[in-house]
Design a protein around this motif. Structure first.
Motif, short mmCIF file in Angstrom:
data_model
loop_
_atom_site.label_atom_id
_atom_site.label_comp_id
_atom_site.label_asym_id
_atom_site.label_seq_id
_atom_site.Cartn_x
_atom_site.Cartn_y
_atom_site.Cartn_z
N ASN A 1 -17.33 -2.07 0.64
CA ASN A 1 -16.54 -1.12 1.00
C ASN A 1 -15.15 -1.42 1.35
O ASN A 1 -14.07 -1.23 1.13
CB ASN A 1 -17.20 0.02 1.81
CG ASN A 1 -18.27 0.69 1.34
OD1 ASN A 1 -18.18 1.01 0.23
ND2 ASN A 1 -19.40 0.95 1.93
N ASP A 2 -15.15 -2.57 2.27
CA ASP A 2 -13.97 -3.29 2.93
C ASP A 2 -13.05 -3.64 1.87
O ASP A 2 -12.15 -3.45 1.91
CB ASP A 2 -14.54 -4.19 3.94
CG ASP A 2 -13.14 -4.89 4.72
OD1 ASP A 2 -12.56 -3.73 5.27
OD2 ASP A 2 -13.01 -5.76 4.85
N LYS B 1 -11.34 -1.09 -0.47
CA LYS B 1 -10.27 -0.55 0.41
C LYS B 1 -9.28 -1.53 0.30
O LYS B 1 -7.98 -1.11 0.06
CB LYS B 1 -10.84 -0.15 1.78
CG LYS B 1 -9.34 0.41 2.61
CD LYS B 1 -9.95 0.79 4.17
CE LYS B 1 -8.71 1.62 4.82
NZ LYS B 1 -7.76 0.99 4.70
N GLN C 1 -7.70 -1.20 -3.13
CA GLN C 1 -6.91 0.19 -3.49
C GLN C 1 -5.73 0.03 -2.56
O GLN C 1 -4.69 0.63 -3.19
CB GLN C 1 -8.02 1.41 -2.85
CG GLN C 1 -7.34 2.58 -3.22
CD GLN C 1 -7.38 2.94 -4.75
OE1 GLN C 1 -8.30 2.46 -5.49
NE2 GLN C 1 -6.05 3.02 -5.39
N ASP C 2 -5.77 -0.36 -1.40
CA ASP C 2 -4.34 -0.70 -0.83
C ASP C 2 -3.37 -1.45 -1.61
O ASP C 2 -2.22 -1.10 -1.66
CB ASP C 2 -4.55 -1.33 0.44
CG ASP C 2 -5.17 -0.29 1.51
OD1 ASP C 2 -5.33 0.91 1.35
OD2 ASP C 2 -5.88 -0.82 2.48
#
Length: 473
Positions: free
Chosen positions: A241-242, A245, A248-249
């Motif tokens: 999940n990290d 993210k 996506q960033d």
């Protein structure tokens, strides 16, 4: 008693005119030769212009404002007509002619073993004899001898292309620029080893003017700022999940990603990858594509697809049959029906209607009927910067063992769209294969007799006949 010729006779006039014409022709020939030698004028009569620089190269090096030195690590005096070193000698000469900022030096490591240590004291470049080096200030780029040409077997024999001009011009660009963008490839998800299995892609990316580096998002706090694009090649496990993210960033900042997925094994899920793709209205199908149209797969293997790229917004109009791709063991990409403003999705390649996406895990649902999308491009222009992704349902086709010239060319076009770098060189390779005329030994001997004996005798005979005729006028 010697009889003097009458100056008013026709014979004298014809003779004088002939002598004067011959003298004028000789003078013109001498003057033209002197001009050609002085100006070093040459004509490249080869079909593929292998001894000439592409206009892209000429335009780029003319704008250089820094001195760039090109080293040829071989004995340039031993080059024979038509061999690789002879072609290199001529190309390097063309670079010098195009810009006074280009300096070419030839050094044979056998005669000067210290040259390699001098140019690469840290021994980080793995320089070898036959390589081409490009240097500007403290920057040094290496073009390995084995990448100067590229060969592949075809049904017609061995097809060899000259790749060195693209690498040379790109290397000049890279060492003369203040900053060089970087293309990253991910690690940490059991991806195929990029530098081993996808080395030709690495070479192609670096030929586009970029450095390549590994990226482990499990340890890096974010995607580095110098990242031009990310390659994610055949991951066998999902993102955390990290990591999702961080990806996506990066995309929210105008990032670009090249995804290539192979079919997964049963009971394997990639929900975080799907979450990233869902932002572009895409998702992975957990299938293995089987083609039902026997004209669109390799004979005897319906999982080994033959796919022709379709005309689209990225590649424009593509003639039928051009850029056909071989895609063994592919999965399909699902284009979601949801609408998203400022999002453009283009399917670049798909199967026939007779194809079926065979579910790897039957618990995920029924098999999927064709046509199935195999390669999809998406661009989102609703953020502060445009972001782009390319999603391939096949990574194996980019493996060094399976990479074809068509795939290589398509990769270059895809990278050009993905990164949209205006300075990208993109100089196409030049074929070193020439058409030949095969004749028998008997015909060769007859041709030689005609050219060497009969034609000169005919010319001599005609000349004698004209001389005798004029003598009696």
């Amino acid at each position: 008693m010697i009889k003097m010729a009458n100056k008013n006779s026709k014979g004298f006039k014809y003779g004088a005119a002939a002598i004067l014409t011959a003298v004028i022709v000789i003078i013109i020939a001498v003057v033209v030769n002197l001009i050609v030698i002085k100006l070093d004028i040459q004509w490249d009569l080869t079909t593929n212009k292998i001894f000439s620089l592409n206009k892209t190269s000429v335009d780029f090096v003319k704008k250089l404002n820094k001195e760039v030195t090109i080293y040829g690590l071989y004995d340039n005096t031993k080059a024979e007509v038509g061999d690789q070193n002879a072609i290199l000698n001529e190309l390097l000469k063309q670079y010098q002619n195009a810009s006074d900022k280009i300096i070419v030096k030839y050094v044979d490591p056998d005669k000067d073993p210290a040259i390699i240590s001098k140019l690469d004291p840290e021994k980080t470049k793995q320089i070898a004899k036959g390589d081409i080096l490009v240097s500007c200030g403290k920057k040094l780029d290496v073009i390995p001898a084995n990448s100067i040409t590229y060969s592949q077997s075809t049904q017609y024999g061995q097809d060899t292309s000259l790749m060195v001009e693209n690498y040379l011009t790109t290397a000049i660009k890279r060492v003369s620029n203040e900053k060089t963008p970087t293309v990253y490839y991910t690690t940490g998800h059991n991806e195929s080893i990029f530098v081993d299995e996808f080395n030709q892609i690495k070479v192609a990316v670096e030929a586009g003017g970029y450095y390549t580096k590994a990226l482990n998002l499990q340890t890096e706090p974010k995607v580095p700022d110098d990242c031009e694009t990310i390659f994610i090649m055949a991951p066998k496990s999902d993102l955390s999940n990290d990591e999702g993210k961080k990806i996506q960033d990066y995309l929210d900042r105008g990032g670009k990603i090249f995804f290539a997925f192979d079919p997964v094994i049963p009971n394997q899920n990639m929900p975080v990858f799907d979450k990233v793709l869902a932002e572009y209205n895409l998702s992975l199908n957990y299938d293995k594509v089987k083609e039902g149209d026997d004209s669109r797969y390799v004979s005897g293997d319906p999982n080994n697809l033959l796919v022709a790229l379709e005309s689209n917004a990225i590649f424009g109009e593509i003639p039928a049959g051009q850029f056909a791709l071989n895609m063994p063991n592919s999965r399909s990409i699902n284009i979601l029906k949801a609408k998203k403003e400022a999002l453009e999705i283009v399917s670049l390649a798909r199967t026939s209607e007779k194809a079926v996406g065979m579910q790897v895990d039957q618990s995920k649902g029924k098999d999927i009927n064709g046509p199935l999308d195999l390669v999809v491009a998406a661009e989102y222009s609703g953020g502060t910067q445009d972001s782009r992704i390319l999603v391939w349902g096949n990574a194996a086709m980019f493996n060094d063992k399976l990479l074809t010239q068509n795939t290589y060319q398509i990769l270059a076009v895809c990278m050009s769209w993905l990164i949209q770098n205006k300075d990208d060189m993109g100089i196409p390779p030049k074929s070193l294969n020439f058409e030949t005329i095969n004749i028998s030994e008997t015909n060769a001997n007859i041709t030689a007799i005609i050219l060497i004996g009969a034609v000169p005798l005919l010319i001599f005979g005609l000349g004698t006949f004209v001389w005798l005729r004029r003598r009696h006028l």
